[in-house]
Design a protein around this motif. Structure first.
Motif, PDB file in Angstrom:
ATOM      1  N   THR A  29      46.738  76.250  17.934  1.00 47.15           N
ATOM      2  CA  THR A  29      45.858  77.374  17.653  1.00 47.15           C
ATOM      3  C   THR A  29      46.661  78.665  17.753  1.00 47.15           C
ATOM      4  O   THR A  29      47.716  78.722  18.379  1.00 47.15           O
ATOM      5  CB  THR A  29      44.699  77.433  18.656  1.00 47.15           C
ATOM      6  OG1 THR A  29      45.210  77.738  19.955  1.00 47.15           O
ATOM      7  CG2 THR A  29      43.936  76.113  18.697  1.00 47.15           C
ATOM      8  N   SER A  30      46.142  79.702  17.129  1.00 47.65           N
ATOM      9  CA  SER A  30      46.737  81.035  17.254  1.00 47.65           C
ATOM     10  C   SER A  30      45.679  82.031  16.817  1.00 47.65           C
ATOM     11  O   SER A  30      44.670  81.657  16.220  1.00 47.65           O
ATOM     12  CB  SER A  30      47.992  81.176  16.390  1.00 47.65           C
ATOM     13  OG  SER A  30      47.692  81.027  15.022  1.00 47.65           O
ATOM     14  N   GLY A  60      36.427  80.242   8.268  1.00 47.46           N
ATOM     15  CA  GLY A  60      37.355  79.426   7.503  1.00 47.46           C
ATOM     16  C   GLY A  60      37.683  78.126   8.208  1.00 47.46           C
ATOM     17  O   GLY A  60      36.812  77.445   8.749  1.00 47.46           O
ATOM     18  N   ALA A  61      38.967  77.766   8.229  1.00 43.65           N
ATOM     19  CA  ALA A  61      39.407  76.523   8.848  1.00 43.65           C
ATOM     20  C   ALA A  61      39.522  76.612  10.366  1.00 43.65           C
ATOM     21  O   ALA A  61      39.944  75.659  11.014  1.00 43.65           O
ATOM     22  CB  ALA A  61      40.750  76.088   8.261  1.00 43.65           C
ATOM     23  N   GLY A  62      39.167  77.759  10.941  1.00 48.18           N
ATOM     24  CA  GLY A  62      38.910  77.833  12.364  1.00 48.18           C
ATOM     25  C   GLY A  62      40.053  78.077  13.313  1.00 48.18           C
ATOM     26  O   GLY A  62      39.875  77.972  14.525  1.00 48.18           O
ATOM     27  N   ARG A  63      41.234  78.439  12.820  1.00 45.18           N
ATOM     28  CA  ARG A  63      42.357  78.605  13.748  1.00 45.18           C
ATOM     29  C   ARG A  63      42.077  79.693  14.782  1.00 45.18           C
ATOM     30  O   ARG A  63      42.293  79.484  15.986  1.00 45.18           O
ATOM     31  CB  ARG A  63      43.643  78.926  12.994  1.00 45.18           C
ATOM     32  CG  ARG A  63      44.870  78.978  13.902  1.00 45.18           C
ATOM     33  CD  ARG A  63      46.076  79.590  13.190  1.00 45.18           C
ATOM     34  NE  ARG A  63      46.602  78.730  12.153  1.00 45.18           N
ATOM     35  CZ  ARG A  63      47.616  77.877  12.315  1.00 45.18           C
ATOM     36  NH1 ARG A  63      48.173  77.753  13.499  1.00 45.18           N
ATOM     37  NH2 ARG A  63      48.056  77.161  11.316  1.00 45.18           N
ATOM     38  N   ASN A  64      41.612  80.864  14.346  1.00 44.87           N
ATOM     39  CA  ASN A  64      41.305  81.936  15.293  1.00 44.87           C
ATOM     40  C   ASN A  64      40.219  81.513  16.267  1.00 44.87           C
ATOM     41  O   ASN A  64      40.309  81.740  17.477  1.00 44.87           O
ATOM     42  CB  ASN A  64      40.857  83.194  14.546  1.00 44.87           C
ATOM     43  CG  ASN A  64      42.006  83.949  13.918  1.00 44.87           C
ATOM     44  OD1 ASN A  64      43.144  83.864  14.362  1.00 44.87           O
ATOM     45  ND2 ASN A  64      41.720  84.698  12.868  1.00 44.87           N
ATOM     46  N   ARG A  74      33.048  80.988  24.585  1.00 45.94           N
ATOM     47  CA  ARG A  74      32.021  80.238  23.866  1.00 45.94           C
ATOM     48  C   ARG A  74      32.065  80.736  22.428  1.00 45.94           C
ATOM     49  O   ARG A  74      31.514  81.782  22.092  1.00 45.94           O
ATOM     50  CB  ARG A  74      30.672  80.451  24.528  1.00 45.94           C
ATOM     51  CG  ARG A  74      30.637  79.935  25.966  1.00 45.94           C
ATOM     52  CD  ARG A  74      29.498  80.516  26.757  1.00 45.94           C
ATOM     53  NE  ARG A  74      28.202  80.171  26.181  1.00 45.94           N
ATOM     54  CZ  ARG A  74      27.057  80.748  26.528  1.00 45.94           C
ATOM     55  NH1 ARG A  74      27.071  81.733  27.439  1.00 45.94           N
ATOM     56  NH2 ARG A  74      25.927  80.376  25.986  1.00 45.94           N
ATOM     57  N   ALA A  75      32.749  80.004  21.582  1.00 43.29           N
ATOM     58  CA  ALA A  75      33.161  80.485  20.262  1.00 43.29           C
ATOM     59  C   ALA A  75      32.281  79.903  19.171  1.00 43.29           C
ATOM     60  O   ALA A  75      32.214  78.685  18.987  1.00 43.29           O
ATOM     61  CB  ALA A  75      34.618  80.117  20.012  1.00 43.29           C
ATOM     62  N   VAL A  76      31.621  80.793  18.422  1.00 41.70           N
ATOM     63  CA  VAL A  76      30.715  80.407  17.340  1.00 41.70           C
ATOM     64  C   VAL A  76      31.276  80.930  16.026  1.00 41.70           C
ATOM     65  O   VAL A  76      31.699  82.088  15.941  1.00 41.70           O
ATOM     66  CB  VAL A  76      29.303  80.982  17.579  1.00 41.70           C
ATOM     67  CG1 VAL A  76      28.361  80.583  16.446  1.00 41.70           C
ATOM     68  CG2 VAL A  76      28.756  80.516  18.921  1.00 41.70           C
ATOM     69  N   GLY A  77      31.287  80.091  15.005  1.00 44.92           N
ATOM     70  CA  GLY A  77      31.774  80.497  13.693  1.00 44.92           C
ATOM     71  C   GLY A  77      30.773  80.173  12.610  1.00 44.92           C
ATOM     72  O   GLY A  77      30.064  79.166  12.679  1.00 44.92           O
ATOM     73  N   LEU A  85      34.793  74.401   6.571  1.00 49.19           N
ATOM     74  CA  LEU A  85      34.213  73.956   7.832  1.00 49.19           C
ATOM     75  C   LEU A  85      34.547  72.498   8.121  1.00 49.19           C
ATOM     76  O   LEU A  85      34.788  72.126   9.286  1.00 49.19           O
ATOM     77  CB  LEU A  85      32.700  74.165   7.810  1.00 49.19           C
ATOM     78  CG  LEU A  85      32.239  75.623   7.851  1.00 49.19           C
ATOM     79  CD1 LEU A  85      30.727  75.698   7.762  1.00 49.19           C
ATOM     80  CD2 LEU A  85      32.732  76.328   9.105  1.00 49.19           C
ATOM     81  N   ALA A  86      34.571  71.676   7.098  1.00 44.08           N
ATOM     82  CA  ALA A  86      34.975  70.284   7.293  1.00 44.08           C
ATOM     83  C   ALA A  86      36.408  70.218   7.793  1.00 44.08           C
ATOM     84  O   ALA A  86      36.750  69.402   8.662  1.00 44.08           O
ATOM     85  CB  ALA A  86      34.817  69.509   5.986  1.00 44.08           C
TER      86      ALA A  86
END
Length: 226
Positions: A29-30, A60-64, A74-77, A85-86
């Motif tokens: 992650t970054s 997006g693809a969730g790296r952040n 508690r991270a919501v995207g 998302l997949a």
């Protein structure tokens, strides 16, 4: 689950730049606000502590988002692309504290899952949503003292307001046209202040000294008073 308004974003990751279409999961992650990996400020912009709730508009693809969850947030995207998302679910399936939603950012903000301590967008939904709609919705979703931050390309001199962007689709299809909102930094400060944000800043992050990309990044930040 709210269907997104912007259908082009559903297919964009499949046909877009290699950084978005890579099938292999990223190694770690970054968190970054720019399109230059490892360059510029990081999570300190959001002023979060472990256990706080944070929302990524256009994750997006969730790296952040995965990075924040790994730090104990508690991270919501939310994202309009089911493809992205997949990919996020595949890449970060072992990350605890990460919650993903498919849909339109404004629709999600209209019925938030509780107040957030920070809301952010990195070249995401905040770039493609009219400020007059986005800013009051974000303000309403933030807890008092919560931070809103967004990054995007700086505006081209004289090309302000709603602009058109082309988004790639299939190889035999014309690109789709989507909207984005560009303003100079002082205008973003005024817009956020008009919608109840305090301690507003809008700064241009220069690109790294070396590399092919020479365009900087506009980073806008404000705090909900109260």
């Amino acid at each position: 689950m709210t269907p997104p308004r912007s259908a082009p974003w559903t297919t964009y990751p499949r046909n877009g730049p290699p950084a978005l279409t890579a099938a292999a999961p990223p190694p770690t992650t970054s968190f970054g606000w720019t399109l230059h990996p490892g360059h510029g400020p990081g999570t300190e912009v959001l002023a979060l502590r472990p256990g706080r709730r944070v929302l990524d508009l256009g994750c997006g693809a969730g790296r952040n988002l995965a990075h924040l969850a790994a730090l104990g947030m508690r991270a919501v995207g939310v994202d309009a692309s089911a493809v992205q998302l997949a990919r996020a679910r595949e890449h970060w399936e072992d990350v605890v504290g990460m919650e993903l939603h498919w849909g339109d950012a404004l629709a999600f903000l209209a019925h938030p899952t509780g107040p957030f301590d920070a809301v952010y967008s990195v070249f995401g939904a905040a770039y493609s949503t009219a400020p007059g709609q986005l800013l009051p919705a974000v303000h309403g979703a933030l807890a008092p003292g919560g931070v809103f931050a967004m990054s995007q390309h700086p505006a081209v001199d004289g090309c302000y307001g709603c602009q058109a962007s082309y988004v790639a689709r299939g190889p035999d299809e014309d690109p789709a046209v989507v909207k984005r909102w560009d303003y100079p930094a002082p205008t973003w400060v005024t817009l956020l202040e008009e919608h109840g944000f305090e301690e507003v800043t809008a700064v241009l992050l220069p690109p790294p000294r070396h590399g092919a990309r020479r365009l900087g990044t506009l980073l806008v930040r404000g705090v909900r008073g109260g």
